[in-house]
Motif scaffolding. Structure first.
Motif, mmCIF file in Angstrom:
data_model
loop_
_atom_site.group_PDB
_atom_site.id
_atom_site.type_symbol
_atom_site.label_atom_id
_atom_site.label_comp_id
_atom_site.label_asym_id
_atom_site.label_seq_id
_atom_site.Cartn_x
_atom_site.Cartn_y
_atom_site.Cartn_z
ATOM 1 N N GLN A 19 43.026 31.082 48.230
ATOM 2 C CA GLN A 19 42.810 31.362 46.807
ATOM 3 C C GLN A 19 42.654 32.866 46.582
ATOM 4 O O GLN A 19 41.606 33.353 46.151
ATOM 5 N N VAL A 20 43.705 33.604 46.911
ATOM 6 C CA VAL A 20 43.737 35.041 46.628
ATOM 7 C C VAL A 20 44.127 35.223 45.163
ATOM 8 O O VAL A 20 45.062 34.577 44.676
ATOM 9 N N LEU A 21 43.422 36.095 44.463
ATOM 10 C CA LEU A 21 43.709 36.359 43.052
ATOM 11 C C LEU A 21 44.606 37.581 42.882
ATOM 12 O O LEU A 21 45.532 37.562 42.084
ATOM 13 N N SER A 22 44.314 38.643 43.631
ATOM 14 C CA SER A 22 45.088 39.886 43.523
ATOM 15 C C SER A 22 45.062 40.621 44.851
ATOM 16 O O SER A 22 44.071 40.563 45.583
ATOM 17 N N VAL A 23 46.145 41.330 45.148
ATOM 18 C CA VAL A 23 46.189 42.229 46.294
ATOM 19 C C VAL A 23 46.822 43.533 45.839
ATOM 20 O O VAL A 23 47.799 43.530 45.081
ATOM 21 N N VAL A 24 46.238 44.644 46.250
ATOM 22 C CA VAL A 24 46.733 45.975 45.907
ATOM 23 C C VAL A 24 46.819 46.781 47.199
ATOM 24 O O VAL A 24 45.852 46.837 47.972
ATOM 25 N N ILE A 31 49.543 53.646 44.781
ATOM 26 C CA ILE A 31 49.789 52.212 44.883
ATOM 27 C C ILE A 31 51.265 52.015 45.207
ATOM 28 O O ILE A 31 52.146 52.448 44.454
ATOM 29 N N ILE A 32 51.532 51.371 46.353
ATOM 30 C CA ILE A 32 52.931 51.136 46.742
ATOM 31 C C ILE A 32 53.341 49.678 46.571
ATOM 32 O O ILE A 32 54.536 49.368 46.567
ATOM 33 N N ALA A 33 52.352 48.780 46.428
ATOM 34 C CA ALA A 33 52.661 47.366 46.235
ATOM 35 C C ALA A 33 51.440 46.670 45.670
ATOM 36 O O ALA A 33 50.305 47.011 46.009
ATOM 37 N N GLU A 34 51.686 45.679 44.812
ATOM 38 C CA GLU A 34 50.586 44.848 44.318
ATOM 39 C C GLU A 34 51.138 43.525 43.818
ATOM 40 O O GLU A 34 52.313 43.421 43.433
ATOM 41 N N HIS A 35 50.272 42.526 43.847
ATOM 42 C CA HIS A 35 50.665 41.209 43.355
ATOM 43 C C HIS A 35 49.437 40.509 42.799
ATOM 44 O O HIS A 35 48.397 40.446 43.468
ATOM 45 N N ASP A 36 49.556 40.000 41.592
ATOM 46 C CA ASP A 36 48.503 39.197 40.974
ATOM 47 C C ASP A 36 48.927 37.736 41.022
ATOM 48 O O ASP A 36 49.939 37.355 40.421
ATOM 49 N N PHE A 37 48.166 36.919 41.734
ATOM 50 C CA PHE A 37 48.422 35.487 41.766
ATOM 51 C C PHE A 37 47.912 34.841 40.479
ATOM 52 O O PHE A 37 48.386 33.779 40.088
ATOM 53 N N GLU A 38 46.928 35.481 39.867
ATOM 54 C CA GLU A 38 46.436 35.104 38.548
ATOM 55 C C GLU A 38 46.253 36.388 37.747
ATOM 56 O O GLU A 38 46.227 37.481 38.310
ATOM 57 N N LEU A 192 28.268 43.205 41.146
ATOM 58 C CA LEU A 192 29.185 44.146 40.506
ATOM 59 C C LEU A 192 30.519 43.458 40.221
ATOM 60 O O LEU A 192 31.043 42.733 41.077
ATOM 61 N N TYR A 193 31.072 43.710 39.025
ATOM 62 C CA TYR A 193 32.364 43.152 38.614
ATOM 63 C C TYR A 193 33.372 44.280 38.430
ATOM 64 O O TYR A 193 33.127 45.226 37.675
ATOM 65 N N LEU A 194 34.520 44.185 39.108
ATOM 66 C CA LEU A 194 35.621 45.126 38.921
ATOM 67 C C LEU A 194 36.939 44.379 39.066
ATOM 68 O O LEU A 194 36.997 43.281 39.637
ATOM 69 N N THR A 195 38.018 44.998 38.588
ATOM 70 C CA THR A 195 39.358 44.483 38.874
ATOM 71 C C THR A 195 39.799 44.974 40.247
ATOM 72 O O THR A 195 39.215 45.910 40.809
ATOM 73 N N ALA A 196 40.859 44.366 40.764
ATOM 74 C CA ALA A 196 41.376 44.787 42.067
ATOM 75 C C ALA A 196 41.855 46.236 42.030
ATOM 76 O O ALA A 196 41.634 46.994 42.971
ATOM 77 N N ARG A 197 42.500 46.641 40.947
ATOM 78 C CA ARG A 197 42.980 48.023 40.847
ATOM 79 C C ARG A 197 41.812 49.003 40.820
ATOM 80 O O ARG A 197 41.860 50.057 41.467
ATOM 81 N N ALA A 280 46.133 54.309 54.499
ATOM 82 C CA ALA A 280 46.361 53.191 53.588
ATOM 83 C C ALA A 280 45.060 52.451 53.288
ATOM 84 O O ALA A 280 44.094 52.495 54.059
ATOM 85 N N VAL A 281 45.079 51.768 52.141
ATOM 86 C CA VAL A 281 43.959 50.935 51.694
ATOM 87 C C VAL A 281 44.536 49.624 51.169
ATOM 88 O O VAL A 281 45.447 49.636 50.329
ATOM 89 N N VAL A 282 44.024 48.506 51.654
ATOM 90 C CA VAL A 282 44.461 47.190 51.189
ATOM 91 C C VAL A 282 43.269 46.499 50.543
ATOM 92 O O VAL A 282 42.218 46.338 51.167
ATOM 93 N N THR A 283 43.444 46.086 49.285
ATOM 94 C CA THR A 283 42.348 45.504 48.503
ATOM 95 C C THR A 283 42.689 44.070 48.120
ATOM 96 O O THR A 283 43.788 43.796 47.621
#
Length: 307
Positions: A19-24, A31-38, A192-197, A280-283
């Motif tokens: 249940q991944v929601l976002s990856v950056v 930012i070289i790649a990102e995907h929002d599953f929701e 704490l609440y933040l977005t993936a970005r 690199a950083v993967v979130t």
């Protein structure tokens, strides 16, 4: 953008039903790649919050509010009913690296007993420090709460208020939600609440050794200490523990099994994986209830060789 590097990761998420929601993915500062599953939205980061608390401590130390070698008794005398020899020795450094000397987390113990968390300081100081501080790792949410309270006691501001002009505003992150207890203290260990970005920017700040747009927001020497092992975790035996939990713990940061890398780590699969060797950083922001480490391992199994 090079989103094709995420094809294998996305397929693995679906195959494993993670249940991944976002990856950056960030590399060389971009930012070289990102995907929002929701659809992306501010999400509770759970224990990833701890690293923000840690960086507040590093900044506050540089501003002269305290030293990491200070004894915590010097700041919380009014909260303490009985002082043991080990409690006398406990320092801010011991809170940062989860080496308080407790045999278990006072907050977890209280929650398992259905106790209210209306006085976490009392829970912390009433729990016996059975080991000499700095010698025994126990993952301790209450220790991080005490770091948040320390910021409030010494600066007169809540943890979030303190970090707004020092981290959130420079990173152009709008004022976030950060849950507080009944006494108005940010939990520090969570909340704490933040977005993936937004979270990925913070990861980039750490990779940059505290520099953002040419300004040193966090002392470089503090980040250097925070991101290397400060205490041994080889005996960490939680049911979910993998090799990535056995490499040592810094200042509210885990070391990874992948050489010279470390991570922010939160319940349900919140991760910021810092890879200095790859620049690199993967979130990840997730809601994975049963296979949290499976989310982290997407990095090693599907992505690392593409960076």
């Amino acid at each position: 953008m090079n989103n094709c590097i995420l094809d294998e990761l996305i397929e693995s998420v679906k195959t494993q039903n993670l249940q991944v929601l976002s990856v950056v993915v960030r590399k060389d500062g971009e930012i070289i790649a990102e995907h929002d599953f929701e659809e992306s939205k501010p999400t509770l980061l759970w224990s990833v919050s701890k690293t923000f608390t840690s960086m507040a401590i590093g900044i506050a130390e540089s501003e002269g509010y305290f030293k990491l070698t200070d004894k915590i008794l010097d700041y919380f005398d009014a909260d303490i009913r009985e002082i043991s020899d080990n409690l006398r020795k406990m320092t801010i450094h011991d809170l940062l690296c989860m080496g308080t000397g407790h045999a278990e987390c006072p907050m977890t113990k209280a929650m398992n007993a259905n106790q209210l968390l209306d006085d976490i300081s009392k829970l912390f100081f009433d729990e016996p420090a059975v080991f000499e501080p700095g010698t025994h790792f126990v993952y301790n949410n209450a220790a991080t709460y005490m770091l948040s309270k320390l910021i409030t006691v010494t600066t007169g501001r809540s943890l979030k208020e303190y970090l707004m002009p020092r981290i959130f505003e420079p990173l152009e992150i709008p004022e976030p939600q950060w849950e507080v207890d009944v006494n108005g203290i940010c939990y520090g260990c969570s909340g704490l609440y933040l977005t993936a970005r937004e979270l990925s920017k913070f990861g980039q700040l750490l990779l940059n050794k505290g520099v953002w747009n040419g300004k040193q927001l966090i002392p470089e020497n503090y980040i250097e200490q925070a991101t290397k092992p400060q205490i041994d975790t080889s005996e960490f035996d939680a049911f979910f523990a993998t090799a990535d939990h056995k490499q040592g713990y810094g200042y509210q940061l885990w070391m990874n099994s992948y050489h010279n890398s470390y991570r922010l780590d939160g319940l349900y699969g919140q991760y910021v994986v810092i890879l200095p060797n790859k620049n690199a950083v993967v979130t990840y922001v997730s809601n994975e209830p049963t296979n949290m480490t499976g989310v982290l391992e997407l990095t090693w199994n599907t992505l690392i060789d593409k960076l």
